[in-house]
Design a protein around this motif. Structure first.
Motif, PDB file in Angstrom:
ATOM      1  N   THR A 225      80.026 -71.152  66.867  1.00 48.72           N
ATOM      2  CA  THR A 225      79.658 -72.183  67.416  1.00 48.72           C
ATOM      3  C   THR A 225      78.206 -72.279  67.027  1.00 48.72           C
ATOM      4  O   THR A 225      77.115 -72.531  67.934  1.00 48.72           O
ATOM      5  N   LEU A 226      78.016 -72.172  65.950  1.00 53.43           N
ATOM      6  CA  LEU A 226      76.279 -72.067  65.494  1.00 53.43           C
ATOM      7  C   LEU A 226      75.668 -73.487  65.466  1.00 53.43           C
ATOM      8  O   LEU A 226      76.503 -74.487  64.944  1.00 53.43           O
ATOM      9  N   ASP A 227      74.362 -73.410  65.658  1.00 52.55           N
ATOM     10  CA  ASP A 227      73.661 -74.760  65.788  1.00 52.55           C
ATOM     11  C   ASP A 227      73.178 -75.133  64.158  1.00 52.55           C
ATOM     12  O   ASP A 227      72.464 -74.268  63.765  1.00 52.55           O
ATOM     13  N   GLU A 228      73.917 -76.222  63.837  1.00 53.74           N
ATOM     14  CA  GLU A 228      73.412 -76.549  62.312  1.00 53.74           C
ATOM     15  C   GLU A 228      71.912 -76.926  62.286  1.00 53.74           C
ATOM     16  O   GLU A 228      71.440 -76.910  61.302  1.00 53.74           O
ATOM     17  N   ASN A 229      71.221 -77.068  63.481  1.00 48.06           N
ATOM     18  CA  ASN A 229      69.756 -77.691  63.458  1.00 48.06           C
ATOM     19  C   ASN A 229      68.875 -76.262  63.552  1.00 48.06           C
ATOM     20  O   ASN A 229      67.589 -76.632  63.284  1.00 48.06           O
ATOM     21  N   LYS A 231      66.676 -73.235  62.360  1.00 48.29           N
ATOM     22  CA  LYS A 231      65.726 -73.118  61.128  1.00 48.29           C
ATOM     23  C   LYS A 231      65.402 -71.649  61.119  1.00 48.29           C
ATOM     24  O   LYS A 231      64.658 -71.278  61.982  1.00 48.29           O
ATOM     25  N   ARG A 289      72.787 -65.291  67.938  1.00 51.67           N
ATOM     26  CA  ARG A 289      73.608 -66.594  67.480  1.00 51.67           C
ATOM     27  C   ARG A 289      74.753 -66.245  67.331  1.00 51.67           C
ATOM     28  O   ARG A 289      75.808 -66.929  66.676  1.00 51.67           O
TER      29      ARG A 289
END
Ligand code: FES
Length: 317
Positions: A225-229, A231, A289
């Motif tokens: 469920t990683l946040d693609e935004n 950085k 994460r």
């Protein structure tokens, strides 16, 4: 850290179960007993092309003659389940890891509420066997589109009569708030849930509304469920035992950098879902994460395959 044992097991049985679900039983070709496992454990299945997939063990933990997994063909998946459905046959050899457990029954709990969505019932079925064997109070709630889509249904109805509650989309299922309210939060109650990401989020939200403390809520996911935004930024790793410092660039993982510097690090999913790479840390602000560590575990453990740190962190390997 050492890598886990990998065994070459035989496919002893393959049977159709619910829609798009097969049950696969794996046995050792020579040994009558496989390594012991506790309810909630999963194994890594190594596919011939090098891919590794995690599957919960879904039988009775007391049965050491076989490991049984349920494999749902995931239409939008990464291809592992499709290969198993289309190719794996009785008599084939499969390389599997020894069981690993990130989802055990809480030892201090006396009442257990299990809520499963579809194939997510596999670890919960094993947990229900253990709760039954412990003599604990429990309910097992299974949500599915219809009886045909409910994995392990015949076995669950037989083994957990009086404990099993089916919630089928074609029969007006109970709301999550009702399920939680009917069970009730008591001092010895723990909640365990496993299903699609949307259902997991809805259960977590309902539990919070009904004042279930986070440390009494347990879940397991096999999809990242990683946040693609997100950085990534560079950070430093210090090895506690030697003081050695390693730089992790923004485009590499801590796991990569540790291996590149000679550390033998186990891993499996490299997506933050299996727990194979978990190690200890101190002295740092970690950006967790993963989808595997509990809030309590995150105080001193991290997953170097996906997790990072602000500025730096000291690892205890
Ligand atoms: S390798 Fe699976 S959580 Fe890191």
């Amino acid at each position: 850290m050492t890598a886990r044992m990998i065994m070459k097991l035989d496919v002893a049985e393959r049977v159709d179960d619910a829609t798009d679900v097969i049950l696969v039983s794996l046995r050792h070709p020579r040994r009558p007993a496989l390594p012991a496992w506790k309810a909630g454990a999963h194994i890594d299945v190594h596919l011939p092309d090098g891919r590794i997939r995690q599957y919960s063990l879904c039988g009775d933990p007391a049965d050491r003659t076989r490991y049984r997994i349920a494999v749902k063909r995931e239409m939008a998946g990464r291809g592992g389940s499709a290969w198993i459905h289309e190719t794996l046959a009785v008599g084939d050899a499969v390389h599997c890891s020894a069981p690993r457990n990130n989802f055990a029954l809480a030892p201090q709990a006396g009442r257990h509420l299990f809520i499963a969505g579809g194939i997510g019932v596999t670890p919960l079925a094993a947990l229900a066997y253990e709760a039954l064997q412990r003599g604990d109070a429990f309910e097992l709630h299974l949500r599915a589109r219809s009886r045909r889509h409910a994995p392990l249904l015949a076995e669950l109805e037989r083994a957990f009569a009086g404990h099993l509650h089916l919630h089928l989309d074609d029969e007006a299922p109970a709301s999550l708030d009702d399920i939680l309210a009917w069970f009730g939060v008591t001092a010895d109650a723990h909640l365990y849930f496993c299903g699609p990401a949307g259902l997991n989020a809805a259960i977590a939200a309902a539990a919070e509304r009904q004042s279930w403390a986070a440390e009494r809520c347990h879940t397991e996911v096999f999809q990242p469920t990683l946040d693609e935004n997100f950085k990534p930024e560079p950070f430093d790793i210090t090895i506690a035992s030697t003081g050695q410092t390693l730089r992790v660039p923004a485009d590499r993982s801590a796991l990569d950098i540790l291996r590149a510097n000679g550390f033998v690090m186990p891993s499996s999913c490299e997506l933050g879902v299996c727990g194979a790479c978990i190690c200890g840390y101190r002295d740092g602000t970690v950006i967790h994460r993963d989808s595997v560590l509990s809030l309590a575990d995150r105080q001193d453990k991290l997953t170097p395959c996906v997790s990072r740190a602000r500025v730096g962190v000291t690892l205890e390997l």
